[in-house]
Scaffold this motif. Structure first.
Motif, PDB file in Angstrom:
ATOM      1  N   ILE A 161       0.874  -1.169   0.000  1.00  0.00           N
ATOM      2  CA  ILE A 161       0.000   0.000   0.000  1.00  0.00           C
ATOM      3  C   ILE A 161       0.914   1.222   0.000  1.00  0.00           C
ATOM      4  N   LEU A 162       1.189   1.731  -1.173  1.00  0.00           N
ATOM      5  CA  LEU A 162       2.095   2.870  -1.286  1.00  0.00           C
ATOM      6  C   LEU A 162       1.511   4.092  -0.569  1.00  0.00           C
ATOM      7  N   PRO A 163       2.408   4.954  -0.048  1.00  0.00           N
ATOM      8  CA  PRO A 163       3.858   5.014  -0.281  1.00  0.00           C
ATOM      9  C   PRO A 163       4.695   4.127   0.641  1.00  0.00           C
ATOM     10  N   LYS A 164       4.045   3.271   1.430  1.00  0.00           N
ATOM     11  CA  LYS A 164       4.813   2.383   2.297  1.00  0.00           C
ATOM     12  C   LYS A 164       5.407   1.247   1.479  1.00  0.00           C
ATOM     13  N   TRP A 165       6.667   0.953   1.746  1.00  0.00           N
ATOM     14  CA  TRP A 165       7.396  -0.162   1.149  1.00  0.00           C
ATOM     15  C   TRP A 165       7.556  -0.050  -0.368  1.00  0.00           C
ATOM     16  N   ARG A 166       8.134   1.078  -0.765  1.00  0.00           N
ATOM     17  CA  ARG A 166       8.649   1.167  -2.119  1.00  0.00           C
ATOM     18  C   ARG A 166       9.882   0.273  -2.214  1.00  0.00           C
ATOM     19  N   GLY A 167      10.148  -0.275  -3.389  1.00  0.00           N
ATOM     20  CA  GLY A 167      11.380  -1.045  -3.548  1.00  0.00           C
ATOM     21  C   GLY A 167      11.165  -2.509  -3.847  1.00  0.00           C
ATOM     22  N   ALA A 168      12.238  -3.296  -3.691  1.00  0.00           N
ATOM     23  CA  ALA A 168      12.321  -4.647  -4.248  1.00  0.00           C
ATOM     24  C   ALA A 168      11.608  -5.731  -3.445  1.00  0.00           C
ATOM     25  N   ALA A 169      11.467  -5.555  -2.117  1.00  0.00           N
ATOM     26  CA  ALA A 169      10.949  -6.655  -1.291  1.00  0.00           C
ATOM     27  C   ALA A 169       9.813  -6.178  -0.382  1.00  0.00           C
ATOM     28  N   PRO A 170       8.743  -5.647  -0.951  1.00  0.00           N
ATOM     29  CA  PRO A 170       7.677  -5.088  -0.101  1.00  0.00           C
ATOM     30  C   PRO A 170       6.937  -6.127   0.721  1.00  0.00           C
ATOM     31  N   ILE A 171       6.735  -7.325   0.180  1.00  0.00           N
ATOM     32  CA  ILE A 171       6.007  -8.365   0.916  1.00  0.00           C
ATOM     33  C   ILE A 171       6.790  -8.783   2.153  1.00  0.00           C
ATOM     34  N   GLN A 172       8.074  -9.059   1.959  1.00  0.00           N
ATOM     35  CA  GLN A 172       8.921  -9.524   3.068  1.00  0.00           C
ATOM     36  C   GLN A 172       9.100  -8.447   4.131  1.00  0.00           C
TER      37      GLN A 172
END
Length: 329
Positions: free
Chosen positions: A114-125
């Motif tokens: 749920i952007l803007p939280k966890w932009r980048g390569a490993a958002p699930i982890q």
């Protein structure tokens, strides 16, 4: 009134392929699929196609596999498709601005948070590791930043205490295609204006989900049981949380054990973090900085993962109550 869109799809793993399958079965027209070049795989290092390519070929869709989009030839090739929109899902290649602007409606991305939280390569982890209670997918208009584009639509789901990255991946793989088709149907409207629907991200709320590193998998008993439990769940199926111990002081053979299942237990004692406080058919309980962690399914090197009760049948001498789990024997 809506009209079907001419879509270029770009993606690589199974997560992307599930979105492509939904597109193929929709009213929209997938005119080309982009994925990275085939990679060597297995002992024989045979060139192997990604899941997305295999699905595209099965449906007789043209597949393009540029190394990148730096060359003018690759840029012109994509522009010649005259697409209405490009859908990007776990593609793995950076798109220059010339590509982002090539389709009539630009490029949209399905991002696993749920952007803007966890932009980048490993958002699930990273979402699991941080202890979030919700996650989801965001359909985003891509710009030249890293997951910084305007948000078009979001879909959310709960994170359960039993979720691992593998199970959360499946939840988002179910959410994403529906959200994607809803977005495309919205953008296919003849009177569609991005300014009427898109929401800018609040950069002040942004967090970054850095790529996983194998070195992070080693369990640190100085953390709390809750933190360790989240780490174990976040690192399934890769790189899998682990701890390394020495079998005996006289014969210092080291073993690395991977932890596939654990649970948090209440503990009010004063044993040092890393101390085994119980070992029975229910699991091996280890003291942490706060609470205890019960290890329930463990994998020895070169072996399959086993419930601890089975492991103790042959290795009970390794897990002696009162000893440190990193220094056994």
């Amino acid at each position: 009134m809506t009209t079907p869109l001419k879509v270029i799809f770009a993606g690589t793993p199974d997560f992307a392929a599930q979105h492509l399958a939904a597109l193929i079965n929709s009213k929209h027209d997938v005119i080309a699929v982009y994925c990275p070049p085939d990679k060597p795989s297995g002992r024989g290092k045979k060139l192997t196609a990604c899941t997305t390519k295999l699905l595209a070929l099965e449906h007789n869709i043209i597949v393009e596999q540029p190394v990148n989009f730096k060359s003018e030839a690759a840029q012109q090739q994509l522009a010649q498709y005259d697409a209405d929109i490009m859908v990007v899902v776990a593609y793995g290649l950076l798109l220059p601005e010339v590509i982002l602007n090539a389709p009539r409606l630009g490029c949209i991305n399905v991002h696993g948070s749920i952007l803007p939280k966890w932009r980048g390569a490993a958002p699930i982890q990273r979402s699991l590791e941080a202890g979030d209670n919700k996650t989801g997918v965001t359909i985003m208009q891509m710009d030249k930043g890293l997951d910084t584009g305007d948000m078009i639509l979001t879909a959310q789901c709960d994170i359960e205490n039993t979720d691992t990255s593998a199970s959360l991946y499946e939840k988002l793989a179910n959410l994403g295609p529906t959200a994607l088709l809803e977005t495309l149907d919205l953008m296919a409207q003849l009177n569609y204006k991005a300014s009427d629907h898109n929401i800018a991200q609040d950069n002040e709320l942004a967090t970054y989900a850095k790529k996983l590193d194998k070195a992070e998998a080693e369990l640190n008993w100085q953390l709390s049981a809750e933190q360790l439990h989240r780490k174990i769940r976040a690192y399934i199926p890769w790189p899998v949380a682990q701890f390394t111990f020495t079998e005996s002081e006289t014969e210092p053979k080291q073993h690395t054990l991977r932890v596939w299942q654990a649970s948090v237990q209440e503990y009010q004692g004063n044993a040092a973090p890393g101390t085994i406080i119980k070992a029975d058919k229910n699991g091996i309980e280890v003291a942490t900085a706060n609470g205890a962690l019960r290890l329930e399914v463990i994998q020895l090197p070169g072996k399959k993962a086993l419930p601890v009760k089975d492991l103790l049948n042959g290795r009970s001498d390794w897990f002696v109550v009162g000893s440190n789990i990193n220094k056994l024997g």
